[in-house]
Motif scaffolding. Structure first.
Motif, PDB file in Angstrom:
ATOM      1  N   ASN A 237       0.804  -1.216   0.000  1.00 21.34           N
ATOM      2  CA  ASN A 237       0.000   0.000   0.000  1.00 21.34           C
ATOM      3  C   ASN A 237       0.838   1.267   0.000  1.00 21.34           C
ATOM      4  O   ASN A 237       0.297   2.366   0.136  1.00 21.34           O
ATOM      5  CB  ASN A 237      -0.928   0.004   1.226  1.00 21.34           C
ATOM      6  CG  ASN A 237      -2.060  -0.991   1.068  1.00 21.34           C
ATOM      7  OD1 ASN A 237      -2.713  -1.044   0.037  1.00 21.34           O
ATOM      8  ND2 ASN A 237      -2.287  -1.796   2.095  1.00 21.34           N
ATOM      9  N   TYR A 245       2.193   7.895   2.902  1.00 22.13           N
ATOM     10  CA  TYR A 245       1.120   7.879   1.912  1.00 22.13           C
ATOM     11  C   TYR A 245       0.567   6.461   1.868  1.00 22.13           C
ATOM     12  O   TYR A 245       0.998   5.631   1.077  1.00 22.13           O
ATOM     13  CB  TYR A 245       1.654   8.283   0.532  1.00 22.13           C
ATOM     14  CG  TYR A 245       0.595   8.689  -0.464  1.00 22.13           C
ATOM     15  CD1 TYR A 245       0.343  10.043  -0.710  1.00 22.13           C
ATOM     16  CD2 TYR A 245      -0.138   7.741  -1.170  1.00 22.13           C
ATOM     17  CE1 TYR A 245      -0.607  10.431  -1.641  1.00 22.13           C
ATOM     18  CE2 TYR A 245      -1.082   8.112  -2.091  1.00 22.13           C
ATOM     19  CZ  TYR A 245      -1.323   9.459  -2.330  1.00 22.13           C
ATOM     20  OH  TYR A 245      -2.280   9.833  -3.250  1.00 22.13           O
ATOM     21  N   GLY A 246      -0.392   6.156   2.763  1.00 28.49           N
ATOM     22  CA  GLY A 246      -0.940   4.812   2.828  1.00 28.49           C
ATOM     23  C   GLY A 246      -1.589   4.552   4.173  1.00 28.49           C
ATOM     24  O   GLY A 246      -1.878   5.485   4.936  1.00 28.49           O
ATOM     25  N   PRO A 247      -1.813   3.289   4.525  1.00 25.73           N
ATOM     26  CA  PRO A 247      -2.447   2.948   5.801  1.00 25.73           C
ATOM     27  C   PRO A 247      -1.428   2.857   6.932  1.00 25.73           C
ATOM     28  O   PRO A 247      -0.309   2.383   6.750  1.00 25.73           O
ATOM     29  CB  PRO A 247      -3.060   1.572   5.511  1.00 25.73           C
ATOM     30  CG  PRO A 247      -2.165   0.977   4.470  1.00 25.73           C
ATOM     31  CD  PRO A 247      -1.662   2.122   3.643  1.00 25.73           C
ATOM     32  N   ASP A 254      -6.612   0.440  10.820  1.00 24.06           N
ATOM     33  CA  ASP A 254      -5.784   1.308   9.993  1.00 24.06           C
ATOM     34  C   ASP A 254      -6.496   2.620   9.670  1.00 24.06           C
ATOM     35  O   ASP A 254      -7.719   2.682   9.542  1.00 24.06           O
ATOM     36  CB  ASP A 254      -5.423   0.621   8.678  1.00 24.06           C
ATOM     37  CG  ASP A 254      -4.367  -0.458   8.856  1.00 24.06           C
ATOM     38  OD1 ASP A 254      -3.819  -0.574   9.968  1.00 24.06           O
ATOM     39  OD2 ASP A 254      -4.109  -1.195   7.879  1.00 24.06           O
ATOM     40  N   ILE A 256      -5.812   5.845   6.746  1.00 24.12           N
ATOM     41  CA  ILE A 256      -5.026   6.322   5.611  1.00 24.12           C
ATOM     42  C   ILE A 256      -4.549   7.732   5.904  1.00 24.12           C
ATOM     43  O   ILE A 256      -5.344   8.598   6.288  1.00 24.12           O
ATOM     44  CB  ILE A 256      -5.865   6.317   4.317  1.00 24.12           C
ATOM     45  CG1 ILE A 256      -6.338   4.903   3.979  1.00 24.12           C
ATOM     46  CG2 ILE A 256      -5.070   6.922   3.156  1.00 24.12           C
ATOM     47  CD1 ILE A 256      -5.239   3.938   3.639  1.00 24.12           C
ATOM     48  N   CYS A 258      -2.083  10.729   3.967  1.00 21.39           N
ATOM     49  CA  CYS A 258      -1.399  11.079   2.723  1.00 21.39           C
ATOM     50  C   CYS A 258      -0.764  12.454   2.854  1.00 21.39           C
ATOM     51  O   CYS A 258      -1.475  13.464   2.943  1.00 21.39           O
ATOM     52  CB  CYS A 258      -2.383  11.098   1.550  1.00 21.39           C
ATOM     53  SG  CYS A 258      -3.258   9.549   1.271  1.00 21.39           S
ATOM     54  N   VAL A 326     -10.615   3.421   6.361  1.00 18.12           N
ATOM     55  CA  VAL A 326     -10.737   2.442   5.276  1.00 18.12           C
ATOM     56  C   VAL A 326     -12.147   1.866   5.353  1.00 18.12           C
ATOM     57  O   VAL A 326     -12.489   1.171   6.313  1.00 18.12           O
ATOM     58  CB  VAL A 326      -9.682   1.326   5.400  1.00 18.12           C
ATOM     59  CG1 VAL A 326      -9.848   0.314   4.274  1.00 18.12           C
ATOM     60  CG2 VAL A 326      -8.278   1.926   5.380  1.00 18.12           C
TER      61      VAL A 326
END
Length: 412
Positions: A237, A245-247, A254, A256, A258, A326
């Motif tokens: 991811n 930049y991701g979980p 989780d 996210i 960014c 998520v």
């Protein structure tokens, strides 16, 4: 002029493409998605299906009242007629539909329409003013024999080598993403060709193939290779050029996060109460954060463990840091509704209405239309044949070739 058989009260301002007629000889996803977008914008779309109908009618589960939701997702606002083009009478009907069309869209195998006189050269000769869009899997040269399935394109384009866990197997996307990309690109191409035709009065042939659509849709990944020889690999991811930049793990699940620039990173570490990171040279710019991902991940997740993902989402939003929980598909639709995006529309009227996802563009003067539910096979035969009959009789007077307009004139 109006654009649907069953709505004689509509007006010429019902959509930006009102008065445009599309002869739709496509099936499954990319072509039907393109023609649905055009239909939403007011174009009259005649969906020509073979005796067994569009393949996606059989693609279940899931289904709504026994009808494939795959089919429902890309076929609203269309008029279905079943034609067996091996039957001379049906072939003549197909020709008559194209006679009245501004755009002829098909996704037959390369060369498959030559037997019916509907190959590129024959179409250009018989209908020099038409926009003819051919959608293929892998072009008309050495790839002509290859079946145009999205998963094949995901495989050969390299998509599956950049999707999934770093140590895991090649992974497909959770939707036929390149079929959708190709449908969008076909829509753009058709609109461009219609604009050019309005200036020149001439038609032209468009070719859209799945592999070219895929390579274009891979944007920075394919450009990284052709521009500097970089061959990307799976990174799970993580983003190849940005971090964080991701979980990231919060107390319960989780979240996210960014950070696309230094300002967002600064606001994030302030909210996470990690002030020392502001002067840490390992993390003071994008390049250094990319080079030191795992130390930064550990520090972030240690701080994130203090609160739930939803709590962090609310706090980071206040700071202008891009973040999100998520969500499942169901939650995603509900979230869009909470944002006031009104993602669900009703296509059709009364008992036939079907809930679907809205057209992606909001027009200030000529909104998308949802007059007609996805049709059953051959549902509109009588109306289409009446339209053709009236169109022929009115051709000398240069009357409107719009289905609903002709149907309305006939009813008076």
């Amino acid at each position: 002029m109006v654009s649907h058989l069953n709505n004689p009260d509509a007006t010429a301002t019902d959509g930006p493409l009102s008065g445009v007629v599309i002869a739709d000889f496509t099936r499954v996803l990319a072509g039907p998605y393109c023609t649905m977008l055009l239909a939403d914008m007011g174009a009259t779309v005649i969906k020509v299906e073979g005796p067994s109908g569009d393949d996606s009618r059989q693609w279940v589960p899931p289904a709504r009242d026994g009808v494939s939701t795959y089919y429902l997702s890309v076929n609203r606002n269309k008029n279905s007629i079943m034609l067996d083009m091996k039957n001379p009478d049906d072939l003549e009907t197909a020709y008559s539909i194209i006679d009245q069309a501004d755009v002829f869209i098909e996704n037959f195998k390369p060369g498959g329409l030559a037997q019916f006189g509907l190959d590129e050269q024959s179409v250009a000769q018989r209908w020099p003013g038409i926009v003819h869009a051919s959608i293929t899997g892998f072009g008309t040269a050495e790839g002509a024999h290859m079946p145009g399935y999205d998963l094949i394109a995901q495989a050969v384009s390299g998509m599956m080598t950049v999707t999934g866990s770093q140590d895991g197997p090649p992974q497909r996307a959770g939707v036929a993403i390149f079929d959708v990309v190709m449908g969008l690109q076909a829509t753009v191409g058709v609109l461009g060709a219609l604009h050019e035709r309005a200036q020149s009065g001439k038609g032209q042939h468009l070719e859209i193939d799945l592999l070219s659509a895929s390579l274009s849709g891979l944007v920075n990944q394919t450009t990284g290779y052709v521009a500097c020889g970089n061959v990307p690999t799976r990174m799970g991811n993580d983003h190849p050029s940005l971090f964080p930049y991701g979980p990231f793990k919060a107390a319960d699940r989780d979240i996210i996060i960014c950070c696309g620039n230094d300002a967002q990173f600064s606001r994030m570490i302030t909210r996470l109460e990690l002030p020392d990171l502001a002067s840490d040279t390992r993390f003071d710019n994008v390049k250094n954060r990319n080079a030191n991902r795992e130390p930064l991940r550990a520090l972030m997740e240690e701080a994130l463990a203090a609160k739930s993902a939803d709590e962090w989402f609310e706090l980071l939003q206040l700071d202008g840091v891009p973040a999100s929980p998520v969500l499942g598909i169901d939650e995603g639709v509900d979230f869009a509704q909470k944002l006031g995006l009104n993602p669900v529309i009703q296509a059709g009227q009364g008992a036939e209405a079907v809930p679907l996802i809205k057209h992606p563009v909001t027009f200030s003067r000529t909104p998308a239309r949802y007059d007609k539910a996805p049709p059953t096979l051959d549902q509109d035969r009588a109306d289409v044949l009446q339209w053709l009959s009236q169109a022929k009789s009115l051709a000398q007077g240069k009357e409107s070739h719009d289905l609903a307009g002709i149907a309305a004139n006939a009813a008076r």
